[in-house]
Design a protein around this motif. Structure first.
Motif, mmCIF file in Angstrom:
data_model
loop_
_atom_site.group_PDB
_atom_site.id
_atom_site.type_symbol
_atom_site.label_atom_id
_atom_site.label_comp_id
_atom_site.label_asym_id
_atom_site.label_seq_id
_atom_site.Cartn_x
_atom_site.Cartn_y
_atom_site.Cartn_z
ATOM 1 N N LYS A 1 0.850 -1.195 0.000
ATOM 2 C CA LYS A 1 0.000 0.000 0.000
ATOM 3 C C LYS A 1 0.884 1.243 0.000
ATOM 4 N N GLU A 2 0.273 2.364 -0.331
ATOM 5 C CA GLU A 2 0.955 3.643 -0.238
ATOM 6 C C GLU A 2 0.958 4.032 1.235
ATOM 7 N N ILE A 3 2.151 4.338 1.756
ATOM 8 C CA ILE A 3 2.222 4.683 3.179
ATOM 9 C C ILE A 3 2.651 6.123 3.411
ATOM 10 N N GLY A 4 2.739 6.879 2.337
ATOM 11 C CA GLY A 4 3.098 8.280 2.472
ATOM 12 C C GLY A 4 3.799 8.782 1.228
ATOM 13 N N ARG A 5 4.407 9.951 1.392
ATOM 14 C CA ARG A 5 5.160 10.551 0.280
ATOM 15 C C ARG A 5 6.487 11.050 0.813
ATOM 16 N N LEU A 6 7.505 10.915 -0.021
ATOM 17 C CA LEU A 6 8.840 11.366 0.341
ATOM 18 C C LEU A 6 8.914 12.882 0.168
ATOM 19 N N GLU A 7 9.508 13.537 1.146
ATOM 20 C CA GLU A 7 9.615 14.997 1.108
ATOM 21 C C GLU A 7 10.798 15.407 0.232
ATOM 22 N N ARG A 8 10.616 15.320 -1.069
ATOM 23 C CA ARG A 8 11.610 15.803 -2.032
ATOM 24 C C ARG A 8 10.892 16.137 -3.329
ATOM 25 N N VAL A 9 11.609 16.628 -4.291
ATOM 26 C CA VAL A 9 11.007 17.066 -5.552
ATOM 27 C C VAL A 9 10.137 15.947 -6.137
ATOM 28 N N GLY A 10 8.926 16.312 -6.504
ATOM 29 C CA GLY A 10 8.004 15.348 -7.084
ATOM 30 C C GLY A 10 7.204 14.572 -6.055
ATOM 31 N N ARG A 11 7.609 14.642 -4.803
ATOM 32 C CA ARG A 11 6.942 13.926 -3.700
ATOM 33 C C ARG A 11 6.556 12.488 -4.095
ATOM 34 N N PRO A 12 7.572 11.632 -4.392
ATOM 35 C CA PRO A 12 7.263 10.256 -4.808
ATOM 36 C C PRO A 12 6.577 9.462 -3.687
ATOM 37 N N ILE A 13 5.779 8.512 -4.115
ATOM 38 C CA ILE A 13 5.006 7.673 -3.199
ATOM 39 C C ILE A 13 5.930 6.684 -2.499
ATOM 40 N N LEU A 14 5.732 6.535 -1.189
ATOM 41 C CA LEU A 14 6.428 5.519 -0.398
ATOM 42 C C LEU A 14 5.527 4.289 -0.296
ATOM 43 N N TYR A 15 6.105 3.119 -0.511
ATOM 44 C CA TYR A 15 5.349 1.872 -0.451
ATOM 45 C C TYR A 15 5.783 1.041 0.749
ATOM 46 N N GLY A 16 4.830 0.276 1.281
ATOM 47 C CA GLY A 16 5.099 -0.660 2.365
ATOM 48 C C GLY A 16 4.134 -1.828 2.260
ATOM 49 N N THR A 17 4.376 -2.849 3.040
ATOM 50 C CA THR A 17 3.516 -4.035 3.011
ATOM 51 C C THR A 17 2.280 -3.816 3.867
ATOM 52 N N THR A 18 1.294 -4.696 3.695
ATOM 53 C CA THR A 18 0.021 -4.618 4.415
ATOM 54 C C THR A 18 -0.110 -5.802 5.381
ATOM 55 N N ASP A 19 -1.167 -5.773 6.176
ATOM 56 C CA ASP A 19 -1.472 -6.915 7.032
ATOM 57 C C ASP A 19 -1.834 -8.134 6.186
ATOM 58 N N ASP A 20 -2.396 -7.916 4.987
ATOM 59 C CA ASP A 20 -2.687 -9.041 4.085
ATOM 60 C C ASP A 20 -1.388 -9.732 3.664
ATOM 61 N N PHE A 21 -0.320 -8.960 3.496
ATOM 62 C CA PHE A 21 0.992 -9.538 3.191
ATOM 63 C C PHE A 21 1.416 -10.456 4.342
ATOM 64 N N LEU A 22 1.308 -9.950 5.578
ATOM 65 C CA LEU A 22 1.689 -10.762 6.741
ATOM 66 C C LEU A 22 0.872 -12.048 6.774
ATOM 67 N N ARG A 23 -0.441 -11.917 6.566
ATOM 68 C CA ARG A 23 -1.326 -13.089 6.613
ATOM 69 C C ARG A 23 -0.963 -14.077 5.504
ATOM 70 N N ALA A 24 -0.711 -13.564 4.290
ATOM 71 C CA ALA A 24 -0.402 -14.438 3.149
ATOM 72 C C ALA A 24 0.878 -15.234 3.364
ATOM 73 N N PHE A 25 1.831 -14.655 4.082
ATOM 74 C CA PHE A 25 3.109 -15.329 4.293
ATOM 75 C C PHE A 25 3.247 -15.905 5.697
#
Length: 181
Positions: free
Chosen positions: A132-156
């Motif tokens: 999921k998107e977990i935020g934006r990086l504070e730099r030019v273009g404000r790129p999206i930060l990604y991280g795993t979800t609870d569904d990821f934990l459950r799946a693995f």
């Protein structure tokens, strides 16, 4: 209420709710403190495992959910009509691995590690709700930060990200596989 009755109520709550239920919510319903509920849940997990029950209690962070035992999959599969569930491509698995170990991470960093674009893999992982998107990086273009979800934990089958195997252990296993080939 005695311990047996509390455990019975918790089991009914987990069964009825279906999705993960947070310890604080169980505590609120039972009018107990969260620590008491956590201790009871640990006991229940041990009891379910010791008695080899057909269902088990899965702990994901500070939430609990009922699920079937993985070793019963072949029997349970006979009940359902076969679905065409596609597995993840190698590209998606590689991307998911990078995100799991390096999160929070932006797409350009993933692409720098993989050496190829990862738009499709990220889209697939988002669609399957593994990342999921977990935020934006504070730099030019404000790129999206990604991280795993609870569904990821459950799946693995992971309780937390700390349960991921150490990266150096994975690299050693990969080296061993390459030597055998």
């Amino acid at each position: 209420m005695d311990s047996r009755e509390i455990k019975s109520i918790i089991e009914a709550l987990l069964f009825t709710w279906g999705d993960p239920l947070e310890a604080k919510d169980i505590a609120s319903i039972l009018e107990l403190n969260k620590e008491e509920v956590s201790n009871i849940m640990d006991e229940m997990i041990d009891e379910f495992d010791y008695n080899m029950r057909g269902v088990k209690i899965i702990k994901i962070k500070d939430s609990y959910q009922l699920g079937t035992r993985p070793e019963h999959f072949s029997w349970i599969k006979k009940l359902s009509n076969p679905k065409t569930v596609k597995g993840l491509s190698n590209a998606a698995l590689e991307t998911l691995s990078i995100i799991a170990y390096r999160q929070p991470i932006i797409k350009s960093d993933i692409e720098a590690i993989r050496g190829v674009r990862c738009d499709k893999a990220v889209e697939t992982l988002m669609d399957r709700e593994l990342i999921k998107e977990i935020g934006r990086l504070e730099r030019v273009g404000r790129p999206i930060l990604y991280g795993t979800t609870d569904d990821f934990l459950r799946a693995f089958g992971l309780e937390t990200l700390e349960n991921l195997p150490p990266l150096n252990e994975l690299m050693d296993n990969l080296d061993n596989i390459e030597e055998e080939e």
